[in-house]
Design a protein around this motif. Structure first.
Motif, mmCIF file in Angstrom:
data_model
loop_
_atom_site.group_PDB
_atom_site.id
_atom_site.type_symbol
_atom_site.label_atom_id
_atom_site.label_comp_id
_atom_site.label_asym_id
_atom_site.label_seq_id
_atom_site.Cartn_x
_atom_site.Cartn_y
_atom_site.Cartn_z
ATOM 1 N N ILE A 280 -25.015 125.969 2.793
ATOM 2 C CA ILE A 280 -25.194 124.536 3.084
ATOM 3 C C ILE A 280 -24.241 124.086 4.196
ATOM 4 O O ILE A 280 -24.594 123.275 5.047
ATOM 5 C CB ILE A 280 -25.022 123.686 1.802
ATOM 6 C CG1 ILE A 280 -26.210 123.953 0.862
ATOM 7 C CG2 ILE A 280 -24.904 122.201 2.116
ATOM 8 C CD1 ILE A 280 -26.099 123.347 -0.508
ATOM 9 N N THR A 281 -23.022 124.661 4.222
ATOM 10 C CA THR A 281 -22.040 124.300 5.262
ATOM 11 C C THR A 281 -22.565 124.658 6.644
ATOM 12 O O THR A 281 -22.472 123.861 7.591
ATOM 13 C CB THR A 281 -20.705 125.053 5.007
ATOM 14 O OG1 THR A 281 -20.331 124.847 3.658
ATOM 15 C CG2 THR A 281 -19.610 124.573 5.919
ATOM 16 N N VAL A 282 -23.134 125.868 6.778
ATOM 17 C CA VAL A 282 -23.656 126.301 8.083
ATOM 18 C C VAL A 282 -24.871 125.457 8.468
ATOM 19 O O VAL A 282 -25.011 125.029 9.617
ATOM 20 C CB VAL A 282 -24.009 127.807 8.058
ATOM 21 C CG1 VAL A 282 -24.737 128.211 9.327
ATOM 22 C CG2 VAL A 282 -22.741 128.637 7.926
ATOM 23 N N LEU A 283 -25.751 125.168 7.506
ATOM 24 C CA LEU A 283 -26.926 124.325 7.789
ATOM 25 C C LEU A 283 -26.481 122.929 8.226
ATOM 26 O O LEU A 283 -27.071 122.333 9.124
ATOM 27 C CB LEU A 283 -27.831 124.235 6.556
ATOM 28 C CG LEU A 283 -28.612 125.512 6.225
ATOM 29 C CD1 LEU A 283 -29.237 125.415 4.843
ATOM 30 C CD2 LEU A 283 -29.697 125.804 7.263
ATOM 31 N N SER A 284 -25.412 122.409 7.609
ATOM 32 C CA SER A 284 -24.903 121.074 7.987
ATOM 33 C C SER A 284 -24.391 121.076 9.422
ATOM 34 O O SER A 284 -24.597 120.119 10.169
ATOM 35 C CB SER A 284 -23.769 120.635 7.050
ATOM 36 O OG SER A 284 -24.214 120.669 5.728
ATOM 37 N N LYS A 285 -23.693 122.171 9.799
ATOM 38 C CA LYS A 285 -23.196 122.280 11.185
ATOM 39 C C LYS A 285 -24.364 122.237 12.166
ATOM 40 O O LYS A 285 -24.309 121.565 13.196
ATOM 41 C CB LYS A 285 -22.429 123.590 11.375
ATOM 42 C CG LYS A 285 -21.026 123.583 10.822
ATOM 43 C CD LYS A 285 -20.286 124.856 11.230
ATOM 44 C CE LYS A 285 -18.859 124.851 10.720
ATOM 45 N NZ LYS A 285 -18.092 126.006 11.167
ATOM 46 N N LEU A 286 -25.422 123.007 11.847
ATOM 47 C CA LEU A 286 -26.598 123.034 12.727
ATOM 48 C C LEU A 286 -27.257 121.648 12.771
ATOM 49 O O LEU A 286 -27.650 121.171 13.837
ATOM 50 C CB LEU A 286 -27.606 124.083 12.250
ATOM 51 C CG LEU A 286 -27.203 125.549 12.424
ATOM 52 C CD1 LEU A 286 -28.204 126.479 11.759
ATOM 53 C CD2 LEU A 286 -27.059 125.924 13.902
ATOM 54 N N ALA A 287 -27.363 120.998 11.610
ATOM 55 C CA ALA A 287 -27.989 119.672 11.536
ATOM 56 C C ALA A 287 -27.250 118.670 12.415
ATOM 57 O O ALA A 287 -27.858 117.865 13.115
ATOM 58 C CB ALA A 287 -28.029 119.194 10.088
ATOM 59 N N LYS A 288 -25.894 118.739 12.384
ATOM 60 C CA LYS A 288 -25.085 117.811 13.206
ATOM 61 C C LYS A 288 -25.336 118.051 14.687
ATOM 62 O O LYS A 288 -25.456 117.109 15.472
ATOM 63 C CB LYS A 288 -23.588 118.001 12.903
ATOM 64 C CG LYS A 288 -23.145 117.309 11.635
ATOM 65 C CD LYS A 288 -21.630 117.417 11.450
ATOM 66 C CE LYS A 288 -21.243 116.913 10.062
ATOM 67 N NZ LYS A 288 -20.297 117.788 9.379
ATOM 68 N N ARG A 289 -25.426 119.338 15.075
ATOM 69 C CA ARG A 289 -25.672 119.643 16.496
ATOM 70 C C ARG A 289 -27.043 119.145 16.933
ATOM 71 O O ARG A 289 -27.215 118.656 18.047
ATOM 72 C CB ARG A 289 -25.581 121.150 16.732
ATOM 73 C CG ARG A 289 -24.166 121.671 16.651
ATOM 74 C CD ARG A 289 -24.112 123.100 17.125
ATOM 75 N NE ARG A 289 -22.738 123.605 17.076
ATOM 76 C CZ ARG A 289 -22.311 124.654 17.749
ATOM 77 N NH1 ARG A 289 -23.144 125.313 18.519
ATOM 78 N NH2 ARG A 289 -21.067 125.053 17.665
ATOM 79 N N VAL A 290 -28.028 119.289 16.041
ATOM 80 C CA VAL A 290 -29.383 118.827 16.365
ATOM 81 C C VAL A 290 -29.383 117.298 16.470
ATOM 82 O O VAL A 290 -29.936 116.719 17.411
ATOM 83 C CB VAL A 290 -30.411 119.317 15.298
ATOM 84 C CG1 VAL A 290 -31.753 118.618 15.466
ATOM 85 C CG2 VAL A 290 -30.590 120.841 15.409
ATOM 86 N N ALA A 291 -28.749 116.631 15.495
ATOM 87 C CA ALA A 291 -28.712 115.157 15.474
ATOM 88 C C ALA A 291 -28.007 114.600 16.702
ATOM 89 O O ALA A 291 -28.397 113.569 17.250
ATOM 90 C CB ALA A 291 -28.014 114.674 14.196
#
Length: 253
Positions: A103-114
């Protein structure tokens, strides 16, 4: 009046379904890649990270496997490393290693996309050699932040044609599930790899066994895990109802 009400309720339901389908389309599709060590997962991931396919894909690799994505390959094909966990490749793809929580890695990716720094066409998550894909798949239904960013698109299982029967036949202690059977049963698509190492008669027998365990998943034959990215990404194959029919406890983490 009741006719009018039921008509407008139906239209509202249809509009909500259409809106939810559109929302779903805006989510990043996620493929969970599973299969025993030696089935060809690393070869397939290396292909995704280096081939010229024009798609921006994040490959998330569990670090528990014996053979990770080749460090030399990463050095040769990566741009500057901005973050030790997220490496950008020359072909535009992203390689991530999961040292802590998925979930931590997915959150990092989500922030970059956002933030607009990153555009993603899809995510591939590689599970470890003896891993049941269910806990990884559950992440996309139980965590609200993940649900708002990505959708589980399909579970793809790579199969080593030469050794799969040994794995399927392996006797397990009472109460212990056979991981190979689980991986075939949960799959939305089966990639039967290393077909050059067995005969046509072997392939026919293996495919019959696989269909006996999972009648729904299409089987694709492949050598050296050479498949097009489109055959594993955005295949719109995961069906929660089918999974719950098979494993009613699926969402109870």
């Amino acid at each position: 009046t009741s006719c009018l009400q039921s008509g407008s309720k139906r239209r509202l339901d249809e509009a909500q379904m259409a809106a939810s389908a559109e929302d779903n389309e805006n989510l990043v599709p996620v493929t969970v890649l599973t299969g025993f060590l030696g089935s060809g997962k690393t070869t397939l991931l290396n292909h995704i990270l280096t081939a010229t396919h024009g798609k921006k894909i994040a490959v998330i690799e569990n670090e528990f496997g014996d053979v990770g994505i080749d460090d030399e390959l990463l050095q040769k094909n990566s741009k500057v490393q901005a973050d030790e966990e997220i490496i950008e490749m020359m072909n535009g793809c992203i390689c991530c290693t999961v040292r802590q929580d998925l979930i931590t890695v997915l959150s990092k990716l989500a922030k970059r996309v956002a933030s607009g720094k990153l555009k993603l066409d899809g995510i591939v998550i590689e599970t470890t050699g003896l891993a049941d894909p269910a806990p990884v798949a559950q992440t996309f239904f139980v965590d609200d932040a993940v649900k708002a960013f990505a959708r589980l698109d399909g579970i793809v299982t790579l199969i080593d044609a030469k050794h799969i029967e040994l794995h399927l036949d392996e006797e397990k202690p009472e109460g212990v599930e056979n991981e190979a059977v689980e991986q075939v049963a949960f799959a939305d698509r089966l990639l039967l790899n290393k077909i050059d190492l067995v005969s046509e008669a072997d392939l026919f027998r293996i495919e019959s066994r696989l269909k006996g365990i999972n009648a729904f998943a299409p089987i694709m034959r492949t050598e050296k895990a050479q498949v097009s990215v489109d055959s594993v990404l955005n295949i719109k194959a995961f069906d929660l109802k089918k999974t719950l029919d098979m494993d009613p406890e699926f969402l109870n983490t």
